[in-house]
Scaffold this motif. Structure first.
Motif, PDB file in Angstrom:
ATOM      1  N   LYS A  40      25.607-107.527 -69.492  1.00  0.00           N
ATOM      2  CA  LYS A  40      25.426-106.186 -68.942  1.00  0.00           C
ATOM      3  C   LYS A  40      24.474-105.373 -69.813  1.00  0.00           C
ATOM      4  CE  LYS A  40      27.994-102.728 -66.412  1.00  0.00           C
ATOM      5  NZ  LYS A  40      29.293-102.420 -65.786  1.00  0.00           N
ATOM      6  N   ALA A  41      24.615-105.488 -71.126  1.00  0.00           N
ATOM      7  CA  ALA A  41      23.723-104.762 -72.038  1.00  0.00           C
ATOM      8  C   ALA A  41      22.277-105.172 -71.833  1.00  0.00           C
ATOM      9  CB  ALA A  41      24.153-105.012 -73.485  1.00  0.00           C
ATOM     10  N   ILE A  42      22.049-106.472 -71.699  1.00  0.00           N
ATOM     11  CA  ILE A  42      20.681-106.980 -71.507  1.00  0.00           C
ATOM     12  C   ILE A  42      20.078-106.428 -70.225  1.00  0.00           C
ATOM     13  CG2 ILE A  42      19.336-109.069 -71.019  1.00  0.00           C
ATOM     14  CD1 ILE A  42      21.399-110.521 -72.923  1.00  0.00           C
ATOM     15  N   LEU A  43      20.844-106.431 -69.149  1.00  0.00           N
ATOM     16  CA  LEU A  43      20.343-105.916 -67.874  1.00  0.00           C
ATOM     17  C   LEU A  43      19.972-104.439 -67.975  1.00  0.00           C
ATOM     18  CD1 LEU A  43      22.767-107.621 -65.320  1.00  0.00           C
ATOM     19  CD2 LEU A  43      20.325-108.096 -65.635  1.00  0.00           C
ATOM     20  N   TYR A  97      13.080-101.405 -76.056  1.00  0.00           N
ATOM     21  CA  TYR A  97      14.186-101.855 -75.199  1.00  0.00           C
ATOM     22  C   TYR A  97      14.131-103.360 -74.964  1.00  0.00           C
ATOM     23  CZ  TYR A  97      14.705 -96.883 -74.623  1.00  0.00           C
ATOM     24  OH  TYR A  97      14.877 -95.549 -74.882  1.00  0.00           O
ATOM     25  N   LEU A  98      12.935-103.905 -74.901  1.00  0.00           N
ATOM     26  CA  LEU A  98      12.806-105.362 -74.825  1.00  0.00           C
ATOM     27  C   LEU A  98      13.307-105.997 -76.123  1.00  0.00           C
ATOM     28  CD1 LEU A  98       9.294-105.652 -73.113  1.00  0.00           C
ATOM     29  CD2 LEU A  98      11.549-105.881 -72.046  1.00  0.00           C
ATOM     30  N   PHE A  99      13.033-105.328 -77.226  1.00  0.00           N
ATOM     31  CA  PHE A  99      13.525-105.795 -78.533  1.00  0.00           C
ATOM     32  C   PHE A  99      15.051-105.785 -78.563  1.00  0.00           C
ATOM     33  CE2 PHE A  99      14.314-104.464 -83.136  1.00  0.00           C
ATOM     34  CZ  PHE A  99      14.322-105.770 -83.613  1.00  0.00           C
ATOM     35  N   ARG A 100      15.645-104.715 -78.073  1.00  0.00           N
ATOM     36  CA  ARG A 100      17.112-104.623 -78.053  1.00  0.00           C
ATOM     37  C   ARG A 100      17.713-105.704 -77.160  1.00  0.00           C
ATOM     38  NH1 ARG A 100      19.788 -99.194 -78.911  1.00  0.00           N
ATOM     39  NH2 ARG A 100      18.420 -98.054 -80.320  1.00  0.00           N
ATOM     40  N   ALA A 101      17.082-105.925 -76.012  1.00  0.00           N
ATOM     41  CA  ALA A 101      17.565-106.983 -75.124  1.00  0.00           C
ATOM     42  C   ALA A 101      17.484-108.337 -75.817  1.00  0.00           C
ATOM     43  CB  ALA A 101      16.739-106.990 -73.836  1.00  0.00           C
ATOM     44  N   ALA A 102      16.385-108.582 -76.551  1.00  0.00           N
ATOM     45  CA  ALA A 102      16.215-109.849 -77.265  1.00  0.00           C
ATOM     46  C   ALA A 102      17.252-110.015 -78.367  1.00  0.00           C
ATOM     47  CB  ALA A 102      14.797-109.937 -77.836  1.00  0.00           C
ATOM     48  N   VAL A 103      17.592-108.927 -79.047  1.00  0.00           N
ATOM     49  CA  VAL A 103      18.639-108.976 -80.077  1.00  0.00           C
ATOM     50  C   VAL A 103      19.967-109.390 -79.445  1.00  0.00           C
ATOM     51  CG1 VAL A 103      20.027-107.568 -81.653  1.00  0.00           C
ATOM     52  CG2 VAL A 103      17.532-107.335 -81.645  1.00  0.00           C
ATOM     53  N   ALA A 140      24.184-113.534 -78.245  1.00  0.00           N
ATOM     54  CA  ALA A 140      24.892-114.308 -77.220  1.00  0.00           C
ATOM     55  C   ALA A 140      24.553-115.785 -77.272  1.00  0.00           C
ATOM     56  CB  ALA A 140      24.560-113.755 -75.837  1.00  0.00           C
ATOM     57  N   ASN A 141      23.609-116.140 -78.161  1.00  0.00           N
ATOM     58  CA  ASN A 141      23.171-117.535 -78.306  1.00  0.00           C
ATOM     59  C   ASN A 141      22.674-118.087 -76.968  1.00  0.00           C
ATOM     60  OD1 ASN A 141      22.633-119.871 -79.744  1.00  0.00           O
ATOM     61  ND2 ASN A 141      24.701-120.699 -79.494  1.00  0.00           N
ATOM     62  N   LEU A 142      21.892-117.243 -76.266  1.00  0.00           N
ATOM     63  CA  LEU A 142      21.327-117.635 -74.976  1.00  0.00           C
ATOM     64  C   LEU A 142      19.904-118.160 -75.171  1.00  0.00           C
ATOM     65  CD1 LEU A 142      22.605-114.606 -72.852  1.00  0.00           C
ATOM     66  CD2 LEU A 142      23.534-116.926 -72.889  1.00  0.00           C
ATOM     67  N   ASP A 143      19.268-118.528 -74.084  1.00  0.00           N
ATOM     68  CA  ASP A 143      17.912-119.070 -74.135  1.00  0.00           C
ATOM     69  C   ASP A 143      16.928-117.925 -74.354  1.00  0.00           C
ATOM     70  OD1 ASP A 143      15.549-120.370 -73.912  1.00  0.00           O
ATOM     71  OD2 ASP A 143      15.811-121.027 -71.839  1.00  0.00           O
ATOM     72  N   VAL A 144      16.637-117.650 -75.618  1.00  0.00           N
ATOM     73  CA  VAL A 144      15.776-116.520 -75.962  1.00  0.00           C
ATOM     74  C   VAL A 144      14.322-116.811 -75.594  1.00  0.00           C
ATOM     75  CG1 VAL A 144      15.079-114.942 -77.800  1.00  0.00           C
ATOM     76  CG2 VAL A 144      17.348-115.998 -77.867  1.00  0.00           C
ATOM     77  N   THR A 145      13.896-118.036 -75.786  1.00  0.00           N
ATOM     78  CA  THR A 145      12.486-118.385 -75.596  1.00  0.00           C
ATOM     79  C   THR A 145      11.990-118.065 -74.191  1.00  0.00           C
ATOM     80  OG1 THR A 145      12.679-120.152 -77.232  1.00  0.00           O
ATOM     81  CG2 THR A 145      10.778-120.211 -75.750  1.00  0.00           C
ATOM     82  N   SER A 146      12.740-118.481 -73.178  1.00  0.00           N
ATOM     83  CA  SER A 146      12.294-118.244 -71.801  1.00  0.00           C
ATOM     84  C   SER A 146      12.293-116.753 -71.474  1.00  0.00           C
ATOM     85  CB  SER A 146      13.179-118.996 -70.808  1.00  0.00           C
ATOM     86  OG  SER A 146      14.509-118.534 -70.869  1.00  0.00           O
ATOM     87  N   LYS A 147      13.278-116.021 -72.030  1.00  0.00           N
ATOM     88  CA  LYS A 147      13.331-114.587 -71.789  1.00  0.00           C
ATOM     89  C   LYS A 147      12.154-113.884 -72.459  1.00  0.00           C
ATOM     90  CE  LYS A 147      16.679-113.014 -69.191  1.00  0.00           C
ATOM     91  NZ  LYS A 147      16.421-112.095 -68.060  1.00  0.00           N
ATOM     92  N   LEU A 148      11.785-114.329 -73.638  1.00  0.00           N
ATOM     93  CA  LEU A 148      10.642-113.731 -74.315  1.00  0.00           C
ATOM     94  C   LEU A 148       9.375-113.910 -73.485  1.00  0.00           C
ATOM     95  CD1 LEU A 148      11.199-114.630 -78.079  1.00  0.00           C
ATOM     96  CD2 LEU A 148      11.507-112.409 -76.970  1.00  0.00           C
ATOM     97  N   GLU A 149       9.254-115.059 -72.856  1.00  0.00           N
ATOM     98  CA  GLU A 149       8.102-115.290 -71.979  1.00  0.00           C
ATOM     99  C   GLU A 149       8.104-114.296 -70.818  1.00  0.00           C
ATOM    100  OE1 GLU A 149       8.306-119.329 -70.787  1.00  0.00           O
ATOM    101  OE2 GLU A 149       7.844-120.139 -72.776  1.00  0.00           O
ATOM    102  N   THR A 150       9.292-114.031 -70.283  1.00  0.00           N
ATOM    103  CA  THR A 150       9.412-113.044 -69.199  1.00  0.00           C
ATOM    104  C   THR A 150       8.999-111.665 -69.685  1.00  0.00           C
ATOM    105  OG1 THR A 150      11.235-114.274 -68.200  1.00  0.00           O
ATOM    106  CG2 THR A 150      11.010-111.964 -67.570  1.00  0.00           C
ATOM    107  N   TYR A 151       9.449-111.311 -70.896  1.00  0.00           N
ATOM    108  CA  TYR A 151       9.119-109.995 -71.441  1.00  0.00           C
ATOM    109  C   TYR A 151       7.618-109.849 -71.681  1.00  0.00           C
ATOM    110  CZ  TYR A 151      14.180-109.606 -72.199  1.00  0.00           C
ATOM    111  OH  TYR A 151      15.545-109.560 -72.020  1.00  0.00           O
ATOM    112  N   ILE A 152       6.989-110.928 -72.127  1.00  0.00           N
ATOM    113  CA  ILE A 152       5.536-110.895 -72.344  1.00  0.00           C
ATOM    114  C   ILE A 152       4.809-110.727 -71.016  1.00  0.00           C
ATOM    115  CG2 ILE A 152       3.532-112.244 -73.098  1.00  0.00           C
ATOM    116  CD1 ILE A 152       5.441-113.499 -75.216  1.00  0.00           C
TER     117      ILE A 152
END
Length: 290
Positions: free
Chosen positions: A177-180, A202-208, A213-225
């Motif tokens: 929920k926080a990430i969303l 805010y993208l930084f906070r979502a990435a933190v 949460a030990n989720l797939d950070v790499t793919s999300k970072l690509e989305t943020y870029i």
């Protein structure tokens, strides 16, 4: 101060005497409205004097009595104003009473279509409850404020409350929920040429949150870029990438040094530090196989 309080008590007694003289039926006639107005004036003058003397409880009661009389006279604007004045006094000595009075003002604002004012006081209640360490109740009022702000298209004010809500959901480990929410605020900022530069925080906070949460950070970072290409060149992005590598390599010291180096240039809030310490705990949980 003693003289000021004495005068305040005298004014309060005058207000009570004015309302009690003649009984109920007298107030039904033409002079009843005048009695109410005069009593309100006495109560508000007493309230202001009690404020000067820093007698917050008595000040709060005086303004509350003025508000109730304003309601009797169908003067809803003054009633709401005096309920707020009363709440502002009680918040210095009685949080629960302050919240009760702010809520009375909010009901009037809602009934009169003053939705932004209702939102504002829900936000004030939330901040007051935060200071009183009642975080779950605070979030409920932040969320009510958000709904009202959005109804009136006050999106910037809504986003300030959303940020607080997202922080608490993250602290309560409701990372999804926080990430969303952080992503929602980032998207809003990216739609504005003036606010676009704020999106990276805010993208930084979502990435933190993703790290914690030990989720797939790499793919999300690509989305943020893709959302915000400039994010890739930011110190925030570089920190997240570095921390990911430290977690993968079980590099406790490297993780700590990366945060220390970042903080020496861009100060990290207590929320960031708390969350990053959680992420660092993933390294401690990995057994040393060397």
């Amino acid at each position: 101060m003693a003289q000021i309080e004495l005068k305040a008590h005298q004014l309060r007694n005058q207000a009570e005497k004015k309302m009690s003289s003649g009984g109920f039926f007298k107030t039904l006639f033409s002079n009843g409205a005048c009695q109410i107005e005069e009593s309100i004036e006495y109560y508000t003058r007493a309230g202001n004097l009690f404020k000067m003397a820093k007698n917050w409880t008595q000040a709060g009661h005086a303004f509350s009595d003025a508000a109730e009389l304003s309601l009797r006279g169908d003067n809803y604007t003054d009633a709401a104003f005096n309920f707020v004045e009363s709440a502002n006094c009680f918040k210095k000595c009685d949080v629960a009473k302050a919240v009760e009075l702010y809520l009375k003002a909010i009901e009037i604002y809602k009934d009169k279509g003053k939705i932004v004012a209702a939102a504002k006081y829900h936000q004030i209640i939330a901040e007051l409850l935060e200071d009183d360490n009642d975080y779950y109740e605070a979030v409920e009022h932040y969320e009510k404020a958000i709904d009202f702000y959005k109804m009136e298209a006050s999106y910037s004010s809504a986003n300030k409350c959303l940020e607080k809500v997202a922080e608490y959901y993250a602290l309560w480990e409701n990372y999804d929920k926080a990430i969303l929410i952080f992503q929602e605020i980032a998207c809003f900022d990216l739609a504005s040429s003036l606010m676009k530069y704020c999106a990276k925080q805010y993208l930084f906070r979502a990435a933190v949150c993703l790290l914690c949460a030990n989720l797939d950070v790499t793919s999300k970072l690509e989305t943020y870029i893709n959302m915000y290409p400039a994010f890739e060149d930011s110190r925030e992005y570089q920190l997240i990438v570095c921390l990911m590598e430290c977690i993968e390599d079980n590099d406790f010291e490297g993780f700590t040094n990366a945060i220390r180096k970042f903080d020496s240039v861009t100060h990290l809030s207590q929320w960031h530090i708390t969350m990053l310490l959680r992420a660092k705990n993933q390294i401690q949980d990995i057994p040393d196989l060397k």
